[in-house]
Design a protein around this motif. Structure first.
Motif, short mmCIF file in Angstrom:
data_model
loop_
_atom_site.label_atom_id
_atom_site.label_comp_id
_atom_site.label_asym_id
_atom_site.label_seq_id
_atom_site.Cartn_x
_atom_site.Cartn_y
_atom_site.Cartn_z
N ASP A 168 6.19 9.54 -0.62
CA ASP A 168 7.44 10.06 -1.20
C ASP A 168 8.56 9.16 -0.69
O ASP A 168 9.07 9.36 0.41
N LEU A 169 8.92 8.16 -1.47
CA LEU A 169 9.80 7.09 -1.01
C LEU A 169 10.96 6.86 -1.97
O LEU A 169 10.91 7.24 -3.13
N THR A 170 11.99 6.21 -1.43
CA THR A 170 13.06 5.66 -2.26
C THR A 170 13.12 4.16 -2.02
O THR A 170 13.18 3.72 -0.86
N LEU A 171 13.08 3.39 -3.08
CA LEU A 171 13.16 1.93 -2.97
C LEU A 171 14.44 1.46 -3.64
O LEU A 171 14.67 1.72 -4.82
N PHE A 172 15.29 0.79 -2.87
CA PHE A 172 16.44 0.09 -3.44
C PHE A 172 15.93 -1.32 -3.76
O PHE A 172 15.69 -2.12 -2.86
N ASN A 201 0.82 -1.21 0.00
CA ASN A 201 0.00 0.00 0.00
C ASN A 201 0.86 1.25 0.00
O ASN A 201 0.53 2.24 -0.68
N ALA A 202 1.95 1.24 0.75
CA ALA A 202 2.85 2.40 0.77
C ALA A 202 3.48 2.61 -0.60
O ALA A 202 3.59 3.74 -1.08
N ALA A 203 3.89 1.52 -1.25
CA ALA A 203 4.51 1.63 -2.57
C ALA A 203 3.51 2.02 -3.64
O ALA A 203 3.89 2.45 -4.73
#
Length: 644
Positions: A217-221, A209-211
């Motif tokens: 406003d996120l950074t995903l590695f 849900n967050a993604a």
């Protein structure tokens, strides 16, 4: 001047006030020389703030540090600033808060060009913005079209650090707004299908849900498929076998709570993840390495933009520092297996993880979740100190692979009991006894051992599939006394082993053999066959005696000695060696396969072991339903048969 007048005409049609018009005429008259230095004292952010028709642009840029910082900075920039009407069209009924921050940042940066460009400097061609997109410039007489349909409403508004041109539309926002979410970008990439499968498995809905949240406003590695495959190979597990809590922690270690483009990553810095643990950054020759060292991971593809953040694809799975210390230890197989979540929870609650990881060369006997359930142990019901005692009783301070255990039992085959023992981390007085029967291994007689021989850098793990090893807390004497007092679980107020306790006391006081001292000695290691009260009553009945005191004390002493072996024999050991010698003149008893003890006398009073393997700190107790007789008491009224 005609260019400026043309622009002012557009300004008037959008409702700009007389004050702004006068100001623009003044600016134009002062700056016919396009190469003259800027004389305005206010910076770009201040000039924008002074113009009410740019209030939306001001509000949008104020909350984004990267944009507001450059507007206040010392470098020169040219800003194509959409007016409020343009922003209203762009928002289409939404508020600025509805636009993901990274999207809004890209939109704004796509209106900023490095250097100062007055209207007279604009030529047919393209301008590259700080957001990375191009603005096409097409001259139409004395006016301009930007990107084919955007007009300059007011030109050459000066600031101390640049130039502002007011435009009638937000440029090139469609591409920004049509970006998928981080979750959608993951789904759209074939080489992230393992990550997709994890997020969409139904076990990690909060992360999914967050993604997927457009306001995030996120950074995903994002580890690629090969990264996950390599980790699973290293751990020798299947993805579905790893506890969901462990997977969730690892995933959270790959997420930052704000979007960070690769250009914003600085060498030698650390970024705090949603797990609360840091990722360290190393940049060398333009290559970004995360967590340099033994657990280094390379960024393979950076800056995959989404409408709620950014993805950096990486070639390995980032391992949190708290998990790094577990890899290669005896804790690793349990930590990464759904079958041992209770054990891991117990280790954590007992605050024993540090001690286990610090030990060098150990053997862990690991109870499964089912083993804890079988034992009726709920970790939540026990305090940390109790759990620590139980867990330390499952650890040997030496590495004993299955092959070594077999070799030791084979070497001990001719001993009185085919059994080996070893001290545990709980202390020298707390040993585990290993036996073998029909190819199966047992600990302390009744706990089945699956010598899975899981080898780690630190030592060996063996699985306990059915039971938990409980460290003894009382001597044989204390256990008998507890049962006699009625305090033992499962006994009534009358208790059990009352007659046995009375017999031991009488033989100690009158018979010349210190039974009470022997069964109380913490250094002893005995086996005691403990007749129940009913067993003694049956003996008195068949010998026509009314009370224990009617049995001569020397006879009672001999009978009691016939119930004691000077080494610990668990039930499995009795089946292995069915003629263990007792204290009574080394006369042996016979044990059948169903744990029936056949004594020396043919009196039909063979004893069944009704409770086996009660572990004491100084030996083991087996409760039996008849008194064992080394000689004939039945025909002699309680007197010993002289022939024996």
């Amino acid at each position: 001047m005609n260019k400026v007048i043309d622009s002012l005409t557009h300004v008037c049609t959008r409702g700009y006030g007389l004050a702004l018009l006068a100001g623009l005429f003044f600016l134009a008259s002062c700056n016919d020389d396009n190469d003259s230095p800027l004389t305005q004292d206010n910076d770009l952010s201040e000039v924008i703030a002074e113009n009410p028709e740019l209030s939306s642009f001001e509000a949008a840029s104020a909350d984004i540090e990267e944009v507001s910082g450059l507007l206040r900075g010392t470098e020169s920039y040219t800003v194509f600033a959409p007016d409020n009407e343009a922003f209203n069209t762009f928002l289409n009924g939404r508020s600025l808060n509805d636009i993901p921050e990274n999207v809004l940042k890209n939109v704004l940066l796509n209106h900023v060009v490095a250097g100062q460009l007055r209207a007279g400097d604009l030529e047919n061609g393209t301008l590259t913005t700080l957001g990375g997109s191009d603005i096409t410039v097409a001259r139409q007489g004395d006016s301009f079209l930007l990107n084919g349909n955007v007009r300059i409403l007011a030109a050459d508004i000066e600031a101390s650090n640049g130039i502002i041109h007011v435009v009638n539309a937000v440029m090139d926002h469609e591409e920004d707004m049509s970006m998928g979410s981080i979750a959608e970008e993951v789904v759209n990439r074939d080489n992230l299908s393992t990550l997709e499968a994890i997020l969409t498995s139904g076990n990690y809905d909060a992360l999914l849900n967050a993604a997927s949240d457009p306001s995030a406003d996120l950074t995903l590695f994002a580890p690629d498929n090969e990264a996950f495959a390599n980790l699973l190979m290293l751990l020798d597990v299947e993805l579905g076998d790893i506890p969901t809590g462990v997977v969730e922690d690892i995933l959270m270690y790959h997420i930052l709570g704000e979007s960070v483009m690769s250009g914003e990553l600085m060498d030698g810095t650390a970024a705090t993840t949603m797990l609360g643990e840091d990722i360290t950054v190393m940049i060398d020759g333009g290559m970004v390495t995360l967590n340099p060292g033994d657990f280094a991971v390379m960024v393979e593809e950076a800056d995959i933009e989404a409408n709620n953040g950014v993805i950096h694809q990486i070639g390995g799975v980032l391992v949190p520092p708290s998990v790094q210390s577990i890899l290669g230890t005896v804790v690793e197989p349990a930590y990464f297996s759904k079958d041992f979540t209770t054990l891991v929870a117990a280790v954590v609650k007992a605050d024993l993880l540090g001690a286990l990881l610090a030990a060098d060369g150990v053997t862990l006997f690991a109870p499964t979740n089912q083993a804890f359930e079988n034992a009726g142990i709920n970790v939540d019901d026990l305090d940390g100190e109790t759990l620590a005692r139980v867990l330390k009783y499952h650890v040997l301070p030496v590495n004993v692979p299955a092959g070594d255990l077999v070799a030791m039992l084979d070497a001990d085959y001719e001993a009185p009991v085919n059994q080996v023992s070893a001290h545990t981390l709980l202390g020298d007085n707390y040993e585990l006894y290993f036996s073998r029967l029909n190819g199966m291994f047992y600990i302390n007689g009744d706990t089945k051992l699956d010598p899975a021989n899981i080898m780690t850098d630190q030592g060996t793990v063996h699985v306990l599939p059915e039971g938990v090893l409980m460290p003894p807390t009382m001597t044989i004497a204390e256990i008998v006394q507890m049962y006699a007092s009625g305090e033992a679980e499962g006994t009534d107020e009358d208790g059990e082993f009352n007659v046995l306790l009375a017999a031991l006391t009488r033989a100690t006081n009158e018979g010349g053999f210190d039974f009470l001292g022997a069964v109380s000695n913490p250094e002893a290691n005995l086996t005691v066959f403990a007749p129940t009260d009913e067993a003694f009553m049956k003996l008195l009945n068949i010998t026509n005696l009314s009370q224990l005191e009617d049995i001569p004390v020397e006879v009672l002493t001999d009978v009691l000695q016939y119930h004691v072996i000077i080494v610990p024999f668990f039930s499995v050991d009795l089946l292995n060696n069915n003629a263990p010698a007792t204290l009574y003149s080394s006369i042996s008893i016979q044990v059948t396969d169903n744990l029936t003890i056949v004594d020396r006398e043919d009196d039909n009073m063979d004893a069944n072991i009704i409770i086996a393997d009660v572990k004491a700190t100084n030996g083991v107790i087996h409760a039996i339903d008849n008194v064992l007789l080394p000689f004939d008491l039945v025909d002699n009224g309680g007197e010993e048969d002289d022939e024996n």
